[in-house]
Design a protein around this motif. Structure first.
Motif: not given
Length: 160
Positions: A53-77
């Protein structure tokens, strides 16, 4: 955890192969070995290392958005690939390494920018040549499920 900023800060082959996967991941958590450079770019850190088991913590910011302003799927992936594959790494014996063969991600809802999340990877099976794990991204404050994933990794015994 310190993160490498140049190739010469990453662990060398001898270091990697001298540790079990669990010891390697624990060394990253303790800051003795550099963590992945991508973690800095995507604003996530290693939080917890246990066998399987491994846990990462993170927070998406503006730099991680797609052109519509949502968090890019690549960040999730990327976060799911990281936590699931690293969970498998915790089960890899000394002298072996892993690489992702395939992974699948299911987004269940949009992560609001600035929302702290945990990406939890859990090993389902580790054999001689493959490992299988699943993962999920959840909000720290709200506990909401934002994404799930699954992976298969190739485990390779490296000749010394």
């Amino acid at each position: 955890m310190f993160t490498a900023t140049s190739l010469d800060q990453l662990p060398d082959r001898e270091t990697i192969l001298s540790l079990s996967g669990l010891d390697f991941m624990r060394a990253i958590l303790r800051g003795e070995i550099a963590g992945p450079p991508i973690a800095t770019q995507l604003n996530y850190t290693l939080d917890t290392v246990e066998p399987g088991k491994v846990i990462f913590r993170g927070t998406p910011t503006f730099e991680h958005t797609n052109p519509m302003g949502g968090v890019h799927g690549g960040w999730y992936g990327t976060l799911l690939d990281s936590c699931m594959a690293c969970a498998i790494m915790t089960t890899v014996p000394k002298g072996s390494v892993y690489t992702t063969l395939e992974y699948k991600v299911n987004l269940t809802r949009a992560i609001p920018l600035g929302t702290e999340i945990v990406a939890i990877g859990t090993t389902d099976h580790t054999g001689r040549t493959t490992g299988v794990a699943h993962g999920e991204i959840r909000g720290v404050a709200d506990g909401k499920l934002y994404a799930t994933g699954s992976t298969t990794c190739l485990i390779m015994k490296v000749a010394g």
